[in-house]
Design a protein around this motif. Structure first.
Motif, short mmCIF file in Angstrom:
data_model
loop_
_atom_site.label_atom_id
_atom_site.label_comp_id
_atom_site.label_asym_id
_atom_site.label_seq_id
_atom_site.Cartn_x
_atom_site.Cartn_y
_atom_site.Cartn_z
N LYS A 1 -3.29 -12.77 -5.47
CA LYS A 1 -3.57 -11.70 -4.51
C LYS A 1 -2.49 -10.62 -4.58
N LYS A 2 -1.23 -11.06 -4.72
CA LYS A 2 -0.12 -10.10 -4.82
C LYS A 2 -0.25 -9.27 -6.10
N ILE A 3 -0.61 -9.92 -7.18
CA ILE A 3 -0.74 -9.20 -8.46
C ILE A 3 -1.90 -8.22 -8.39
N HIS A 4 -3.02 -8.63 -7.79
CA HIS A 4 -4.16 -7.73 -7.63
C HIS A 4 -3.77 -6.49 -6.82
N ARG A 5 -3.02 -6.71 -5.75
CA ARG A 5 -2.60 -5.58 -4.92
C ARG A 5 -1.68 -4.65 -5.68
N PHE A 6 -0.83 -5.19 -6.54
CA PHE A 6 0.06 -4.36 -7.35
C PHE A 6 -0.75 -3.53 -8.35
N LYS B 1 0.85 -1.19 0.00
CA LYS B 1 0.00 0.00 0.00
C LYS B 1 0.89 1.24 0.00
N THR B 2 0.39 2.32 -0.55
CA THR B 2 1.19 3.55 -0.59
C THR B 2 1.53 4.06 0.81
N SER B 3 0.68 3.75 1.77
CA SER B 3 0.95 4.19 3.15
C SER B 3 2.03 3.35 3.83
#
Length: 505
Positions: free
Chosen positions: A408-413, A382-384
């Motif tokens: 899940k990692k790709i979705h978050r990216f 996350k940017t935070s």
């Protein structure tokens, strides 16, 4: 019976030196030499009385023996012996502080001490220094009085033991060192009053006090020693020598010391289930301490996770120094990068597209490293949560062992890509609704992207096209169905084709 020394030598030399008076003779002893027939006289004396002390020496030191006879003659008279020609039974120099030290300095006299001397009294002369050990050459003496002086140091018990005929030994009023209890047997031969205020005899009262202090003090020393070792080993091992320190394992006390008791001034962030502090270790190293409120599983599992994290090595991953795990706290200690997160950087610095793109590539490189080397480790992108190094490199600072879901990692990216490229006010409108945010961007793609792109990037025609391609990749990654069919390596290959020149760092 008169000794051979007295009858032969003293008769000759007293008559010879009497006019000069002994005081002058003693002062000039160094210049005196025996007469020519002295050797014959000495040999004759030894044949008649072999027990004379100088008879056993070989070769004979005639000068020393000659001086001995002169001093013996004078000392016999100074000691007020009634007939020095016939007998020399005592040395009496009490209350003679001016000449007593002089006689004690004549080692040659004491070495050949006349065997008729049975009493030596050197009391009340204010003598200083150690025990005058030369007097013990007179092993036949019965009486030795050294009282009322200022003698100090150890009493030579072994040498005194060799004076077997000694019946009176007076050492009172001196400053001798206290003897060992094991040596006290020797002084039982003599009257205890002879050692009054001598410092020799051990004080039973003092020994009782010492015994009590030992009985009480020893357990206390043991308790404090064990307590100190426990404190060093289990609370503040950073005070131990480096070779004995476990550099990966931190204690609660170490973290409290590093953060000034977890003070608010050192708190740099707070999130769901964790609090972050800035700290300074004892060796001066600045660290970031992340403390978890939910304890993140049991102790053993957490330690095993941390043992994995300390092995991570990548330029876009924060270095993990170690951990703290006990019943009260779970914490992760990492290098201190600063307070600037990517979220803060985007809102305050208004970076250009190229810098945002560089951050995305850096994050993706770190994700590729984790996927290839440590697939069981997940990360928060996350940017935070992402930090920014002073050189502009992004750093993943939060990890989770056991999250190995690639989709899940790709979705978050994909979400990260869209957040990096779009207007922040738009993101705030959706207030954490990722699905609604993604659908809105997808609805405006590709013809109406100007409505969602962060205009602060001030895009040119070329960079607008590159931004469009980047958003397209973000939408692909964020799609739940599409991300199931992609790998992180494929996403990386897609990203680097957008702007190849940026990927040389």
């Amino acid at each position: 019976m008169a000794s051979i020394l007295i009858t032969c030598l003293l008769l000759m030399f007293i008559a010879y030196f009497e006019p000069t008076l002994p005081a002058t003779v003693i002062e000039d002893l160094a210049n005196l030499h025996p007469p020519s027939n002295f050797n014959t006289t000495i040999v004759s004396n030894c044949l008649k009385n072999p027990s004379l002390r100088y008879c056993g020496s070989s070769p004979m030191d005639l000068d020393a023996i000659f001086k001995f006879t002169i001093v013996a003659s004078h000392l016999c008279n100074e000691s007020k012996n009634p007939n020095c020609v016939e007998l020399f039974p005592k040395i009496d120099l009490r209350n003679r502080p001016k000449i007593t030290p002089l006689y004690l300095s004549f080692t040659f006299f004491w070495k050949y001490c006349p065997i008729t001397i049975l009493s030596i009294d050197l009391s009340n002369n204010s003598l200083k220094g150690t025990f005058p050990i030369d007097v013990l050459f007179c092993t036949q003496t019965h009486v030795l009085d050294l009282s009322h002086n200022g003698l100090s140091g150890d009493v030579p018990i072994q040498r005194l033991s060799s004076v077997t005929n000694l019946t009176i030994l007076n050492l009172s009023y001196n400053h001798f060192s206290e003897i060992k209890i094991s040596d006290s047997w020797f002084f039982k031969r003599f009257n205890s009053s002879c050692f009054f205020n001598s410092g020799i005899l051990p004080s039973h009262g003092r020994y009782k006090i010492k015994a009590v202090m030992l009985l009480l003090g020893f357990p206390l020393v043991v308790i404090f020693t064990v307590g100190g070792l426990w404190w060093l080993c289990f609370r503040r091992p950073d005070f131990l020598p480096r070779v004995l320190q476990n550099k990966r394992k931190f204690t609660t006390a170490m973290l409290k010391a590093a953060t000034d008791g977890f003070s608010k001034k050192n708190m740099v962030g707070k999130g769901d289930g964790f609090v972050m502090y800035r700290g300074i270790l004892r060796d001066g190293t600045q660290v970031r301490i992340e403390i978890y409120s939910n304890n993140r599983g049991n102790h053993r599992e957490y330690v095993e996770e941390c043992k994995v994290l300390v092995q991570l090595r990548h330029r876009n991953l924060v270095k993990v120094y170690g951990w703290c795990s006990n019943r009260n706290i779970r914490a992760l200690v990492t290098e201190w990068i600063g307070r600037v997160s990517v979220e803060t950087w985007l809102s305050e610095s208004a970076p250009c597209w190229k810098h945002r793109y560089k951050v995305l590539v850096g994050v993706l490189k770190a994700m590729c490293y984790l996927q290839e080397q440590w697939p069981e480790i997940g990360c928060d992108i996350k940017t935070s949560s992402l930090l920014l190094h002073e050189n502009g490199d992004p750093l993943i600072a939060r990890f989770r062992v056991g999250e190995n879901s690639t989709p899940k990692k790709i979705h978050r990216f994909g979400i990260l890509v869209l957040e990096m490229m779009t207007d922040q006010t738009l993101q705030e409108e959706f207030n954490g609704d990722e699905t609604g945010f993604v659908e809105y961007v997808k609805m405006l793609y590709p013809r109406k992207l100007q409505k969602v792109i962060d205009e602060r990037m001030k895009l040119t025609e070329n960079t607008f096209d590159e931004t469009r391609q980047t958003i397209c990749i973000g939408l692909i990654c964020a799609d739940h169905q599409t991300c199931q069919q992609l790998s992180i390596g494929q996403i990386y290959n897609m990203i680097i084709k957008v702007h190849p020149r940026t990927n040389t760092y």
